[in-house]
Design a protein around this motif. Structure first.
Motif, PDB file in Angstrom:
ATOM      1  N   ALA A  40       0.671  -1.238   0.178  1.00 54.50           N
ATOM      2  CA  ALA A  40      -0.024  -0.170  -0.130  1.00 54.50           C
ATOM      3  C   ALA A  40       0.893   1.196  -0.002  1.00 54.50           C
ATOM      4  O   ALA A  40       1.738   1.265   0.380  1.00 54.50           O
ATOM      5  CB  ALA A  40      -0.849   0.152   1.125  1.00 54.50           C
ATOM      6  N   SER A  93      -3.962   2.432   2.696  1.00 53.27           N
ATOM      7  CA  SER A  93      -4.433   3.529   1.798  1.00 53.27           C
ATOM      8  C   SER A  93      -5.629   2.786   0.884  1.00 53.27           C
ATOM      9  O   SER A  93      -6.459   3.505   0.290  1.00 53.27           O
ATOM     10  CB  SER A  93      -3.349   4.045   1.047  1.00 53.27           C
ATOM     11  N   ASP A  94      -5.409   1.398   0.841  1.00 54.98           N
ATOM     12  CA  ASP A  94      -6.298   0.823  -0.208  1.00 54.98           C
ATOM     13  C   ASP A  94      -7.556   0.375   0.760  1.00 54.98           C
ATOM     14  O   ASP A  94      -8.340  -0.518   0.383  1.00 54.98           O
ATOM     15  CB  ASP A  94      -5.754  -0.243  -0.946  1.00 54.98           C
ATOM     16  N   ARG A  95      -7.477   0.864   1.905  1.00 56.17           N
ATOM     17  CA  ARG A  95      -8.821   0.720   2.986  1.00 56.17           C
ATOM     18  C   ARG A  95      -8.782  -0.705   3.394  1.00 56.17           C
ATOM     19  O   ARG A  95      -9.994  -1.160   3.594  1.00 56.17           O
ATOM     20  CB  ARG A  95     -10.224   1.054   2.114  1.00 56.17           C
TER      21      ARG A  95
END
Length: 271
Positions: A11, A34-36
């Motif tokens: 990420a 950041s990509d949840r």
């Protein structure tokens, strides 16, 4: 630490999301990438070998069909500053204040039975013969240690389970797992339920467990004595774990009193 988390999953970045309560051994947080992705980050004291052990265990049990977390990354020697392990986040949260303690206990019993029914997997050691457990099992009767061994969590108490909408969804903190007689986990869970509630609830757990496995737990009275004896030196130190999960009434003095009463009952085999 967050840079290490992000790099571990490819990420761009990661951030702190929230702390998870109930743990007494490690500092446990949820981190969001950041990509949840929401992941669990557990940090242990310097020099602690728990991450080495949990990496081995999680690799061997491979998630137990969703009952246990999956290993994402680990820094067992503390290059990031402290021994650290990164795993998937199980759906749900810690929960020890049910409206129906008997149903709560039955779910714990059935879940433990499903764990004991699984093949241990490669690389798991015998808990009883491990160096870290030598003192703990020194006074354990030989007939207990000679019983058939199964996949064993080693710290199966309600605070190491995860719940969602009143249903048990997972089990965490596998760093002590290995193989051992079933009575080890059963008696530890019974003691937890005695401290939380009473023998009625503990016996409901045992009946659910035995119904699921199809046999009675041998020597349960001796196992109860073993668990009580093992808790005797430091039961007061368990108070923060219980209080952090909503049982503010279980302070050090209360836990000592409940353990003393249970030791008397177990020792006298009162029914």
């Amino acid at each position: 630490m967050l840079e290490w988390v992000a790099a571990s999953v490819g990420a761009t970045s990661a951030s702190w999301s929230r702390s998870l309560l109930g743990g007494m051994h490690a500092v446990t947080d949820v981190v969001r990438t950041s990509d949840r992705q929401d992941l669990v980050l557990r940090r242990f004291p310097a020099g602690d070998d728990a991450v080495h052990r949990e990496v081995r265990v999680l690799s061997a049990i491979d998630g137990l069909d969703g009952l246990a977390p999956l290993l994402i990354a680990a820094d067992p020697d503390g290059a990031t500053g402290t021994p650290t392990i990164l795993t998937t986040l199980l759906a749900g949260s810690a929960f020890i204040t049910p409206h129906d303690p008997v149903d709560f206990a039955r779910q714990l019993g059935r879940t433990l039975a499903s764990i004991h029914a699984r093949a241990p997997g490669p690389g798991l050691s015998d808990v009883i013969t491990s160096p870290r457990a030598a003192a703990q099992f020194g006074a354990c009767p030989e007939q207990l240690l000679a019983e058939p061994h199964v996949l064993t969590h080693f710290d199966f108490w309600s605070g190491n389970t995860v719940w969602r909408d009143g249903r048990l969804t997972g089990v965490v903190d596998w760093c002590g797992a290995g193989t051992a007689p079933p009575g080890l986990d059963v008696s530890w869970a019974r003691l937890d339920l005695i401290l939380l509630y009473d023998r009625v609830v503990a016996d409901a757990f045992t009946r659910a467990y035995e119904s699921a496995v199809g046999v009675q737990v041998p020597d349960i009275d001796l196992w109860d004595l073993y668990a009580a004896s093992n808790a005797r030196p430091n039961v007061e130190s368990w108070a923060p774990g219980y209080q952090g999960l909503g049982r503010g009434d279980l302070g050090p003095a209360s836990l000592r009193q409940r353990l003393t009463e249970w030791s008397r009952i177990a020792g006298g085999n009162e029914h």
